[in-house]
Write a protein that holds these residues in place. Structure first.
Motif, short mmCIF file in Angstrom:
data_model
loop_
_atom_site.label_atom_id
_atom_site.label_comp_id
_atom_site.label_asym_id
_atom_site.label_seq_id
_atom_site.Cartn_x
_atom_site.Cartn_y
_atom_site.Cartn_z
N THR A 1 -28.66 -46.32 -33.82
CA THR A 1 -27.89 -46.74 -34.96
C THR A 1 -28.61 -45.97 -36.10
N LEU A 2 -29.86 -45.83 -36.18
CA LEU A 2 -30.55 -45.00 -37.30
C LEU A 2 -30.26 -43.66 -37.12
N ASN A 3 -30.11 -43.09 -35.83
CA ASN A 3 -29.62 -41.65 -35.56
C ASN A 3 -28.16 -41.58 -35.91
N LEU A 4 -27.24 -42.52 -35.64
CA LEU A 4 -25.76 -42.39 -36.06
C LEU A 4 -25.91 -42.31 -37.54
N LEU A 5 -26.55 -43.38 -38.30
CA LEU A 5 -26.44 -43.01 -39.73
C LEU A 5 -26.85 -41.76 -40.43
N ASP A 6 -27.92 -41.19 -39.56
CA ASP A 6 -28.25 -39.74 -40.24
C ASP A 6 -27.13 -38.69 -40.12
N GLY A 7 -26.28 -38.66 -39.25
CA GLY A 7 -25.16 -37.78 -39.14
C GLY A 7 -24.01 -38.17 -39.77
N LEU A 8 -23.64 -39.47 -39.93
CA LEU A 8 -22.64 -39.94 -40.50
C LEU A 8 -22.92 -39.90 -42.08
N HIS A 9 -24.08 -40.25 -42.53
CA HIS A 9 -24.13 -39.93 -44.05
C HIS A 9 -24.49 -38.55 -44.57
N PHE A 10 -24.79 -37.68 -43.73
CA PHE A 10 -24.77 -36.24 -43.92
C PHE A 10 -22.99 -35.92 -44.15
N ARG A 11 -22.35 -36.32 -43.08
CA ARG A 11 -20.79 -36.09 -43.04
C ARG A 11 -20.23 -36.60 -44.53
N LEU A 12 -20.76 -38.00 -44.84
CA LEU A 12 -20.06 -38.72 -46.02
C LEU A 12 -20.55 -37.95 -47.36
N ALA A 13 -21.69 -37.43 -47.30
CA ALA A 13 -22.05 -36.83 -48.61
C ALA A 13 -21.42 -35.55 -48.60
N TYR A 14 -21.52 -34.87 -47.79
CA TYR A 14 -20.87 -33.48 -47.53
C TYR A 14 -19.48 -33.57 -48.13
N ILE A 15 -18.56 -34.37 -47.08
CA ILE A 15 -17.08 -34.52 -47.84
C ILE A 15 -16.89 -34.97 -49.07
N MET A 16 -17.71 -36.11 -49.65
CA MET A 16 -17.70 -36.32 -51.03
C MET A 16 -18.03 -35.31 -51.90
N ARG A 17 -19.20 -34.27 -51.69
CA ARG A 17 -19.42 -33.33 -52.74
C ARG A 17 -18.36 -32.32 -52.98
N ASN A 18 -17.55 -32.08 -52.15
CA ASN A 18 -16.56 -31.19 -52.05
C ASN A 18 -15.03 -31.80 -52.28
N LEU A 19 -15.24 -33.09 -52.84
CA LEU A 19 -13.79 -33.45 -53.44
C LEU A 19 -13.54 -33.06 -54.79
N SER A 20 -12.28 -32.65 -55.02
CA SER A 20 -11.81 -32.26 -56.15
C SER A 20 -11.64 -33.43 -57.09
N PRO A 21 -11.34 -33.36 -58.47
CA PRO A 21 -10.86 -34.31 -59.11
C PRO A 21 -9.81 -35.19 -58.66
N MET A 22 -8.79 -34.30 -58.36
CA MET A 22 -7.52 -34.99 -57.71
C MET A 22 -7.57 -35.74 -56.32
N ASP A 23 -8.65 -35.21 -55.61
CA ASP A 23 -9.17 -35.83 -54.50
C ASP A 23 -9.60 -37.35 -54.74
N LEU A 24 -10.53 -37.38 -55.82
CA LEU A 24 -11.10 -38.49 -56.10
C LEU A 24 -10.20 -39.76 -56.60
N GLU A 25 -8.97 -39.36 -56.94
CA GLU A 25 -7.70 -40.07 -57.22
C GLU A 25 -6.96 -40.75 -56.17
N LYS A 26 -7.23 -40.00 -55.03
CA LYS A 26 -6.54 -40.46 -53.84
C LYS A 26 -6.96 -41.80 -53.35
N SER A 27 -6.09 -42.64 -52.66
CA SER A 27 -6.09 -43.95 -52.52
C SER A 27 -5.77 -44.60 -50.98
#
Length: 181
Positions: A115-141
């Motif tokens: 699970t710790l290993n899974l979290l490593d990859g998952l959080h890398f992906r979460l941070a990656y996608i979050m850093r690449n969100l446009s202001p319009m993307d942040l408003e999606k719901s």
């Protein structure tokens, strides 16, 4: 047990509080928390014994092991919800019963290392996608079916940064209380 003490055990960092404004600085700071969570969790939990991992963080609460597995399950759901929000128009997401999930064999007895290993990859992906969100993307719901509420991605980023710190505090508070430091 005093109800105030139990509340402090349940919410060692307090309940999530949404900001008045979701600034780019706020979003960046929360993404950094999300990105660093697996490393911080590993530092606090990787050396714990099975007996320690099987200790509840509060009376009638989850064990440390269950908390760790819950974080992966919850954050996988977060990732999927963000992807749905980015690719569908305000989708109604699927809820899950985290209490029932926590009673399944993988949550109760599985080692934490996978699970710790899974979290490593998952959080890398979460941070990656979050850093690449446009202001319009942040408003999606998306719509959560349990309360029929709409959640914007900007809110989800703040909530999951809090969620990471919230559960990490369950572990660090227990370690301090039990003098496991």
């Amino acid at each position: 047990m005093n109800p105030l003490d139990l509340e402090k055990l349940k919410y060692p960092i307090g309940k999530f509080e949404a900001p008045q404004e979701y600034t780019s600085e706020y979003i960046s700071a929360k993404i950094a928390i999300i990105e660093s969570f697996p490393e911080r969790l590993r530092k606090e939990a990787a050396h714990l014994t099975d007996e320690q991992l099987n200790t509840p963080y509060r009376p009638n609460g989850w064990t440390v092991r269950q908390v760790i597995h819950h974080c992966a399950e919850s954050h996988m759901n977060c990732y999927i919800r963000i992807k749905w929000s980015l690719t569908e128009n305000n989708p109604v997401i699927k809820a899950y019963d985290e209490a029932l999930w926590s009673e399944l064999p993988d949550s109760l007895t599985m080692p934490i290392e996978p699970t710790l290993n899974l979290l490593d990859g998952l959080h890398f992906r979460l941070a990656y996608i979050m850093r690449n969100l446009s202001p319009m993307d942040l408003e999606k719901s998306f719509i959560h079916p349990e309360n029929n509420s709409e959640y914007h991605i900007r809110q989800i980023i703040g909530m999951y940064a809090w969620h990471s710190n919230h559960h990490l505090a369950h572990i660090t508070s227990l370690k301090k209380f039990k003098n496991w430091m």
